[in-house]
Design a protein around this motif. Structure first.
Motif, PDB file in Angstrom:
ATOM      1  N   ALA A  70       0.829  -1.211   0.000  1.00  0.00           N
ATOM      2  CA  ALA A  70       0.000   0.000   0.000  1.00  0.00           C
ATOM      3  C   ALA A  70       0.860   1.256   0.000  1.00  0.00           C
ATOM      4  N   GLU A  71       1.949   1.251   0.751  1.00  0.00           N
ATOM      5  CA  GLU A  71       2.843   2.416   0.786  1.00  0.00           C
ATOM      6  C   GLU A  71       3.531   2.610  -0.565  1.00  0.00           C
ATOM      7  N   LEU A  72       3.916   1.526  -1.218  1.00  0.00           N
ATOM      8  CA  LEU A  72       4.575   1.628  -2.518  1.00  0.00           C
ATOM      9  C   LEU A  72       3.609   2.120  -3.589  1.00  0.00           C
ATOM     10  N   ARG A  73       2.340   1.734  -3.497  1.00  0.00           N
ATOM     11  CA  ARG A  73       1.351   2.110  -4.514  1.00  0.00           C
ATOM     12  C   ARG A  73       1.013   3.594  -4.481  1.00  0.00           C
ATOM     13  N   VAL A  74       1.424   4.301  -3.445  1.00  0.00           N
ATOM     14  CA  VAL A  74       1.222   5.751  -3.374  1.00  0.00           C
ATOM     15  C   VAL A  74       2.088   6.457  -4.411  1.00  0.00           C
ATOM     16  N   LEU A  75       3.175   5.819  -4.785  1.00  0.00           N
ATOM     17  CA  LEU A  75       4.110   6.420  -5.745  1.00  0.00           C
ATOM     18  C   LEU A  75       3.525   6.401  -7.147  1.00  0.00           C
ATOM     19  N   ASN A  76       3.773   7.474  -7.914  1.00  0.00           N
ATOM     20  CA  ASN A  76       3.294   7.552  -9.301  1.00  0.00           C
ATOM     21  C   ASN A  76       3.927   6.448 -10.138  1.00  0.00           C
ATOM     22  N   GLY A  77       3.093   5.744 -10.889  1.00  0.00           N
ATOM     23  CA  GLY A  77       3.583   4.704 -11.779  1.00  0.00           C
ATOM     24  C   GLY A  77       3.748   3.350 -11.114  1.00  0.00           C
ATOM     25  N   ILE A  78       3.460   3.262  -9.818  1.00  0.00           N
ATOM     26  CA  ILE A  78       3.585   1.990  -9.111  1.00  0.00           C
ATOM     27  C   ILE A  78       2.181   1.494  -8.785  1.00  0.00           C
ATOM     28  N   GLY A  79       1.809   0.431  -9.456  1.00  0.00           N
ATOM     29  CA  GLY A  79       0.517  -0.200  -9.210  1.00  0.00           C
ATOM     30  C   GLY A  79       0.716  -1.494  -8.442  1.00  0.00           C
ATOM     31  N   GLU A  80      -0.286  -2.321  -8.485  1.00  0.00           N
ATOM     32  CA  GLU A  80      -0.251  -3.583  -7.740  1.00  0.00           C
ATOM     33  C   GLU A  80       0.890  -4.490  -8.203  1.00  0.00           C
ATOM     34  N   ILE A 127       8.601  -5.122  -6.587  1.00  0.00           N
ATOM     35  CA  ILE A 127       9.559  -4.451  -5.701  1.00  0.00           C
ATOM     36  C   ILE A 127       9.738  -5.265  -4.429  1.00  0.00           C
ATOM     37  N   ILE A 128       8.644  -5.746  -3.870  1.00  0.00           N
ATOM     38  CA  ILE A 128       8.719  -6.527  -2.631  1.00  0.00           C
ATOM     39  C   ILE A 128       9.459  -7.847  -2.876  1.00  0.00           C
ATOM     40  N   ARG A 129       9.202  -8.529  -3.996  1.00  0.00           N
ATOM     41  CA  ARG A 129       9.877  -9.802  -4.320  1.00  0.00           C
ATOM     42  C   ARG A 129      11.380  -9.619  -4.523  1.00  0.00           C
ATOM     43  N   GLY A 130      11.787  -8.451  -5.014  1.00  0.00           N
ATOM     44  CA  GLY A 130      13.200  -8.214  -5.325  1.00  0.00           C
ATOM     45  C   GLY A 130      14.051  -7.774  -4.150  1.00  0.00           C
ATOM     46  N   ARG A 131      13.501  -7.673  -2.988  1.00  0.00           N
ATOM     47  CA  ARG A 131      14.255  -7.197  -1.823  1.00  0.00           C
ATOM     48  C   ARG A 131      15.325  -8.197  -1.420  1.00  0.00           C
ATOM     49  N   PRO A 132      16.389  -7.727  -0.815  1.00  0.00           N
ATOM     50  CA  PRO A 132      16.745  -6.362  -0.448  1.00  0.00           C
ATOM     51  C   PRO A 132      17.486  -5.653  -1.581  1.00  0.00           C
ATOM     52  N   TYR A 133      17.469  -4.324  -1.513  1.00  0.00           N
ATOM     53  CA  TYR A 133      18.148  -3.484  -2.493  1.00  0.00           C
ATOM     54  C   TYR A 133      19.308  -2.781  -1.811  1.00  0.00           C
ATOM     55  N   ARG A 134      20.462  -2.714  -2.491  1.00  0.00           N
ATOM     56  CA  ARG A 134      21.623  -1.990  -1.945  1.00  0.00           C
ATOM     57  C   ARG A 134      21.461  -0.491  -2.131  1.00  0.00           C
ATOM     58  N   GLY A 135      20.773  -0.092  -3.201  1.00  0.00           N
ATOM     59  CA  GLY A 135      20.515   1.323  -3.480  1.00  0.00           C
ATOM     60  C   GLY A 135      19.214   1.435  -4.244  1.00  0.00           C
ATOM     61  N   LYS A 136      18.647   2.624  -4.246  1.00  0.00           N
ATOM     62  CA  LYS A 136      17.350   2.789  -4.912  1.00  0.00           C
ATOM     63  C   LYS A 136      17.449   2.606  -6.420  1.00  0.00           C
ATOM     64  N   ASP A 137      18.637   2.844  -6.991  1.00  0.00           N
ATOM     65  CA  ASP A 137      18.801   2.666  -8.434  1.00  0.00           C
ATOM     66  C   ASP A 137      18.806   1.188  -8.829  1.00  0.00           C
ATOM     67  N   ASP A 138      18.861   0.278  -7.855  1.00  0.00           N
ATOM     68  CA  ASP A 138      18.734  -1.153  -8.147  1.00  0.00           C
ATOM     69  C   ASP A 138      17.391  -1.466  -8.799  1.00  0.00           C
ATOM     70  N   LEU A 139      16.387  -0.648  -8.556  1.00  0.00           N
ATOM     71  CA  LEU A 139      15.074  -0.879  -9.168  1.00  0.00           C
ATOM     72  C   LEU A 139      15.180  -0.878 -10.687  1.00  0.00           C
ATOM     73  N   VAL A 140      16.002   0.002 -11.237  1.00  0.00           N
ATOM     74  CA  VAL A 140      16.193   0.070 -12.691  1.00  0.00           C
ATOM     75  C   VAL A 140      17.263  -0.923 -13.118  1.00  0.00           C
ATOM     76  N   ASN A 141      18.358  -1.002 -12.375  1.00  0.00           N
ATOM     77  CA  ASN A 141      19.465  -1.890 -12.743  1.00  0.00           C
ATOM     78  C   ASN A 141      19.031  -3.348 -12.805  1.00  0.00           C
ATOM     79  N   ARG A 142      18.068  -3.734 -11.983  1.00  0.00           N
ATOM     80  CA  ARG A 142      17.584  -5.122 -11.942  1.00  0.00           C
ATOM     81  C   ARG A 142      16.270  -5.284 -12.716  1.00  0.00           C
TER      82      ARG A 142
END
Length: 123
Positions: A72-82, A88-103
């Motif tokens: 629910a907290e992540l879905r508040v962000l623009n472009g982040i749906g269910e 994002i939750i399945r890919g945890r943990p992240y070393r940095g926020k740019d891991d979202l794009v790198n991975r």
């Protein structure tokens, strides 16, 4: 004399008709005249400016931690749906926020829109 009676009768009918109309119609108070319009030069309507993006100096308490935030907290962000929140939750943990794009969790365009609102805290 006949003309006089006829004229008097016609006037009486006209007067009674006028009285009947005013008696059945509610009286409307006279409205004051509208004030004159301002004499400012006419300018074409401009569309509203888009809302400014959050500043880079967003306090850390307002940032969303991608390593611990709920769906629910992540879905508040623009472009982040269910689906993206679940990824994002399945890919945890992240070393940095740019891991979202790198991975390849989210596309670069979505990341660009939310990067100032997220953080990847280390535990």
């Amino acid at each position: 004399m006949l003309k006089t009676l006829f004229l008097a009768g016609a006037l009486g009918l006209a007067a009674s008709a006028a009285l009947a109309q005013t008696a059945t119609q509610p009286a409307t108070p006279a409205r004051p005249a509208a004030p004159p319009a301002a004499t400012a030069p006419a300018t074409p309507a401009r569309p509203a400016a888009p809302a400014a993006a959050p500043a880079a100096t967003t306090p850390a308490s307002a940032l969303i931690d991608i390593n611990s935030a709920s769906e629910a907290e992540l879905r508040v962000l623009n472009g982040i749906g269910e689906a993206r929140a679940a990824a994002i939750i399945r890919g945890r943990p992240y070393r940095g926020k740019d891991d979202l794009v790198n991975r390849n969790i989210i596309p670069q365009g979505v990341y660009d829109g939310i990067k100032d609102r997220i953080i990847a805290r280390q535990r």
